[in-house]
Design an enzyme around this catalytic site. Sequence first.
Site, PDB file in Angstrom:
ATOM      1  N   SER A 137       0.787  -1.240   0.000  1.00  0.00           N
ATOM      2  CA  SER A 137       0.000   0.000   0.000  1.00  0.00           C
ATOM      3  C   SER A 137       0.809   1.274   0.000  1.00  0.00           C
ATOM      4  O   SER A 137       0.558   2.198   0.774  1.00  0.00           O
ATOM      5  CB  SER A 137      -0.949   0.027   1.207  1.00  0.00           C
ATOM      6  OG  SER A 137      -1.810  -1.033   1.121  1.00  0.00           O
ATOM      7  N   ASP A 183      -6.682  -0.150   3.201  1.00  0.00           N
ATOM      8  CA  ASP A 183      -5.298   0.325   3.152  1.00  0.00           C
ATOM      9  C   ASP A 183      -5.155   1.729   3.749  1.00  0.00           C
ATOM     10  O   ASP A 183      -4.256   1.997   4.542  1.00  0.00           O
ATOM     11  CB  ASP A 183      -4.789   0.319   1.708  1.00  0.00           C
ATOM     12  CG  ASP A 183      -4.839  -1.074   1.096  1.00  0.00           C
ATOM     13  OD1 ASP A 183      -5.137  -2.027   1.834  1.00  0.00           O
ATOM     14  OD2 ASP A 183      -4.588  -1.202  -0.106  1.00  0.00           O
ATOM     15  N   TYR A 233      -8.710  -6.772 -10.304  1.00  0.00           N
ATOM     16  CA  TYR A 233      -9.256  -6.342  -9.013  1.00  0.00           C
ATOM     17  C   TYR A 233     -10.673  -5.796  -9.222  1.00  0.00           C
ATOM     18  O   TYR A 233     -11.614  -6.191  -8.541  1.00  0.00           O
ATOM     19  CB  TYR A 233      -8.357  -5.260  -8.396  1.00  0.00           C
ATOM     20  CG  TYR A 233      -8.799  -4.826  -7.016  1.00  0.00           C
ATOM     21  CD1 TYR A 233      -8.247  -5.391  -5.875  1.00  0.00           C
ATOM     22  CD2 TYR A 233      -9.799  -3.861  -6.853  1.00  0.00           C
ATOM     23  CE1 TYR A 233      -8.659  -4.998  -4.609  1.00  0.00           C
ATOM     24  CE2 TYR A 233     -10.219  -3.466  -5.597  1.00  0.00           C
ATOM     25  CZ  TYR A 233      -9.646  -4.031  -4.479  1.00  0.00           C
ATOM     26  OH  TYR A 233     -10.069  -3.649  -3.226  1.00  0.00           O
TER      27      TYR A 233
END
Length: 401
Positions: A137, A183, A233
């Site tokens: 991240s 994140d 994703y």
Amino acid sequence: MLSIRSHFLNHFNDAPAFIVKSPGRINLIGEHIDYNHGFVLPAAIDKFIEVAIGKRTDGTIHMVAVDLGETILLPMHNLTPHATVWVNYIIGVVDQVLNTENNVASIENNVAKIKDEFNGGFNICVQGNIPLGAGLSSSAALECAVLFALNELYSLSFTKMQMALMAQSAEHTFAGVHCGLMDMFASLHGEKNKAILLDCDSLAFTYYPLALNDYSIVLFDTQIKHALASSEYNTRRLECERGLKLIQEKYPTVKTFRDISIEQVETCLASNDINGSKVYQRCKYVVEEMQRVQLAVQDLEKSDMKAFGKKMFETHKGLSNLYEVSCPELDFLVEAVANNENVLGARMMGGGFGGCTINIIKKSAVEEITKALTASYAQLMHKELAVYITSIEEGTHLVAE
Ligand code: GAF
């Protein structure tokens, strides 16, 4: 390494008003669950992004990425996604502050004055040690560092949770990744030696002390990032939404995945041939992982890290076989330690398609395991393994001058 303060001085011939440090994150369990309204268990780590910031008055943002040796200047207004990737993490959050009505409304002080000053622009230097593309991240850490710095610079009075939500929106609009909140939340809210259980539905959270005693958290970095990571994703997210809709057609009281049982997944999706088996597989993983997180938290409360670790291996299986976000290199690294009595748990971590595995390894065995794995990874996967022995640290904060 020259300090961020010195870089700022060199570039702008002036001292920065603030320096902010924002960490990367690990996630112990609860993967691909944040955008499905479940629970996740992240923690902030000892890898970070640092920014130094100061005001301007000419309506320009002057950005310096120290590690990349790149400088970009942009006007404060009419910001749109930029061709240089790292720039988007800065201007994306500026755009949030400038244009999101709710955000502006939440600034309690003199809105007009703040907006006026904010319109003047700012100078910013960025550097860090979070490996890029490793699933730790770095982008969220940069967004959070910039937002936190702007919050200080202009006394914007945003809470950490508001900043996390704004950084998430920035990632959607400027980076094009429809990520969940984990994140940014973890980077901002981290506390030393604590994991944070975040309810991604209510946004309530609880800190859990991580007493690992003889064990360390070790990250094995495949040093691979497949190009399809962001598009896949977004596809996973859509597949889950599709599955949820199909289940809601039969069970209208279902609001989110939190209300869904495995039986309902089986009944509604197992033989659904409109979407083939993919939607079924994705939803099965999500519901199983949600249950696993609940049990894993009980393990944590009982300090039963052995049972906790077993669940990490189960999560990996689900991510690899059902959710299909792993890759041969990640599978190799997990399988290689699966029967090692000194490894309590291992799994791929983060979005997937490369990045790191997270491992809980007996301290006395870390060196030997790392040595063996580095050799076999080079021999069989033809890649160099990077290894990070990780500590859990505090979240985004000001650095004293
Ligand atoms: C990425 C995303 F940014 C997170 O929101 C989360 O979904 C994670 O992948 C998977 O758990 O890091």
